[in-house]
Design a protein around this motif. Structure first.
Motif, mmCIF file in Angstrom:
data_model
loop_
_atom_site.group_PDB
_atom_site.id
_atom_site.type_symbol
_atom_site.label_atom_id
_atom_site.label_comp_id
_atom_site.label_asym_id
_atom_site.label_seq_id
_atom_site.Cartn_x
_atom_site.Cartn_y
_atom_site.Cartn_z
ATOM 1 N N ILE A 160 0.833 -1.207 0.000
ATOM 2 C CA ILE A 160 0.000 0.000 0.000
ATOM 3 C C ILE A 160 0.866 1.254 0.000
ATOM 4 C CG2 ILE A 160 -1.724 1.285 1.321
ATOM 5 C CD1 ILE A 160 -2.756 -1.418 2.334
ATOM 6 N N LEU A 161 1.938 1.259 0.828
ATOM 7 C CA LEU A 161 2.793 2.445 0.927
ATOM 8 C C LEU A 161 3.554 2.720 -0.364
ATOM 9 C CD1 LEU A 161 4.224 2.004 4.548
ATOM 10 C CD2 LEU A 161 2.511 3.649 3.775
ATOM 11 N N GLU A 162 3.862 1.680 -1.132
ATOM 12 C CA GLU A 162 4.607 1.866 -2.376
ATOM 13 C C GLU A 162 3.695 2.062 -3.586
ATOM 14 O OE1 GLU A 162 7.238 -1.418 -2.742
ATOM 15 O OE2 GLU A 162 8.364 -0.951 -0.905
ATOM 16 N N ASP A 163 2.412 2.273 -3.341
ATOM 17 C CA ASP A 163 1.440 2.555 -4.408
ATOM 18 C C ASP A 163 1.435 1.466 -5.484
ATOM 19 O OD1 ASP A 163 0.654 4.898 -3.170
ATOM 20 O OD2 ASP A 163 2.177 6.097 -4.212
ATOM 21 N N LEU A 164 1.458 0.213 -5.040
ATOM 22 C CA LEU A 164 1.426 -0.906 -5.977
ATOM 23 C C LEU A 164 0.016 -1.442 -6.200
ATOM 24 C CD1 LEU A 164 4.617 -2.857 -4.834
ATOM 25 C CD2 LEU A 164 4.384 -1.243 -6.736
ATOM 26 N N PRO B 266 -8.627 1.322 -5.873
ATOM 27 C CA PRO B 266 -9.010 1.351 -4.446
ATOM 28 C C PRO B 266 -9.535 0.023 -3.930
ATOM 29 C CG PRO B 266 -9.771 3.328 -5.563
ATOM 30 C CD PRO B 266 -9.253 2.413 -6.623
ATOM 31 N N GLU B 267 -10.173 -0.754 -4.798
ATOM 32 C CA GLU B 267 -10.687 -2.041 -4.332
ATOM 33 C C GLU B 267 -9.544 -2.993 -3.934
ATOM 34 O OE1 GLU B 267 -13.261 -3.723 -7.218
ATOM 35 O OE2 GLU B 267 -14.796 -2.127 -7.067
ATOM 36 N N GLU B 268 -8.484 -3.012 -4.744
ATOM 37 C CA GLU B 268 -7.340 -3.860 -4.396
ATOM 38 C C GLU B 268 -6.662 -3.362 -3.118
ATOM 39 O OE1 GLU B 268 -3.461 -5.908 -6.559
ATOM 40 O OE2 GLU B 268 -4.369 -4.102 -7.416
ATOM 41 N N GLU B 269 -6.570 -2.038 -2.974
ATOM 42 C CA GLU B 269 -5.997 -1.490 -1.751
ATOM 43 C C GLU B 269 -6.831 -1.884 -0.532
ATOM 44 O OE1 GLU B 269 -4.869 2.870 0.178
ATOM 45 O OE2 GLU B 269 -5.351 2.675 -1.960
ATOM 46 N N ARG B 270 -8.142 -1.870 -0.691
ATOM 47 C CA ARG B 270 -9.011 -2.275 0.406
ATOM 48 C C ARG B 270 -8.826 -3.765 0.730
ATOM 49 N NH1 ARG B 270 -13.313 -0.136 2.951
ATOM 50 N NH2 ARG B 270 -14.863 -1.566 3.847
ATOM 51 N N ALA B 271 -8.611 -4.588 -0.312
ATOM 52 C CA ALA B 271 -8.371 -6.013 -0.080
ATOM 53 C C ALA B 271 -7.070 -6.226 0.689
ATOM 54 C CB ALA B 271 -8.341 -6.755 -1.414
ATOM 55 N N PHE B 272 -6.027 -5.445 0.360
ATOM 56 C CA PHE B 272 -4.762 -5.550 1.091
ATOM 57 C C PHE B 272 -4.943 -5.140 2.551
ATOM 58 C CE2 PHE B 272 -2.036 -4.937 -2.980
ATOM 59 C CZ PHE B 272 -2.270 -6.266 -3.313
#
Length: 308
Positions: A88-92, A96-102
């Motif tokens: 998340i911190l490295e903007d990979l 937003p849905e994938e970020e929420r899954a992480f």
């Protein structure tokens, strides 16, 4: 130098020579007067010290292994938590849905860590007297029936045979109902989770007082709760758990940690939890090792049903 000084000098030399001449004779006389009586160690006291040293060594080794196991258990969820945060911190994240899954995966890793810590803290508080056990007479037949009801579906889903042989209704043990049920559930669940095929049998055997310990004794004897399974008796783990890679597929807490905490809980209830290897009785060639089954034996003190 006057005569007075010479007189005092002569007296000093005379006293010094006299003391030097008499002191060896005095030491010889004193040593000869002492009887020759060698100090023999007290055998009971020596044996007590040897037993205390052995127990202290075993406890130290157990605590060292327990701490290594805790560190190993925490590595897997901690690595998952750090990995998700780095992504998340490295903007990979693609969206937003994938970020929420992480974030959800990181939250699950954190919850696993909390579960491990809660298990350890519960045992530590009991050991230090922060929490009190509710030791009371407990009917074994009712408890084992509950264990069967809670684990039967898991055995059916895995196509395993689960058999519980209930003891007599008047068989009672002294234990904490909630924590003993948790211990037995951990043992049965962990066994079923590791099996691909075979059967698990739970039974009870009554024996006289066979646990030789000053702090663990029962006038009526002990009830041995046997959990027999077709698992091979190979519970050994790497010596240095900190150097082994974390297994993300292993449940948290793992069966190994559950076994350690269960041993500690049972010991606080004045019982024992041991792992035994049983022969299967199958015929094998002379050059092959005979197959064995795994037995986990939980021994608890017996008590009269009407005892308060």
């Amino acid at each position: 130098m006057d005569w007075t000084a010479l007189i005092w000098l002569g007296l000093g030399l005379g006293m010094g020579l006299s003391i030097r001449w008499r002191s060896p004779r005095l030491s010889v006389v004193e040593s000869a007067a002492l009887p020759d009586c060698p100090m023999e160690p007290d055998q009971p006291e020596l044996q007590s010290l040897q037993v205390a040293y052995q127990l202290a060594t075993e406890i130290s080794q157990f605590k060292g292994g327990f701490l290594a196991r805790i560190s190993h258990e925490l590595r897997s969820p901690l690595n998952g938590l750090i990995g998700m945060q780095q992504l998340i911190l490295e903007d990979l994240c693609d969206d937003p849905e994938e970020e929420r899954a992480f974030i959800a995966q990181a939250n699950q890793s954190a919850l696993k860590m909390i579960k491990v810590l809660d298990t350890v803290l519960d045992v530590a508080r009991l050991e230090h007297g922060r929490l009190n056990m509710e030791i009371q007479p407990l009917q074994l037949a009712e408890l084992l029936q509950t264990i069967h009801d809670l684990t039967y579906l898991q055995a059916v889903d895995r196509s395993l045979q689960l058999q519980v042989i209930l003891p007599e209704a008047d068989l009672y043990v002294l234990a904490d109902p909630h924590r003993l049920q948790r211990v037995l559930l951990h043992l049965v669940d962990g066994t079923l989770a590791q099996m691909q095929e075979g059967s698990v049998q739970i039974s009870v055997s009554v024996a006289p007082d066979s646990i030789s310990s000053d702090s663990m004794s029962s006038e009526m004897g002990y009830a041995h709760i046997w959990i027999d399974s077709d698992l091979p008796p190979a519970l050994s783990e790497p010596i240095d758990l900190l150097q082994t890679p974390a297994d993300t597929t292993t449940p948290v807490p793992s069966p190994g940690l559950n076994l350690l905490t269960s041993q500690m809980l049972v010991s606080l209830m004045q019982g024992t939890l041991t792992v035994l290897a049983l022969p299967t009785g199958a015929e094998t060639p002379a050059h092959e090792v005979a197959p064995q089954r795994l037995r986990m034996q939980c021994s608890l003190p017996l008590v009269e049903a009407d005892e308060e």
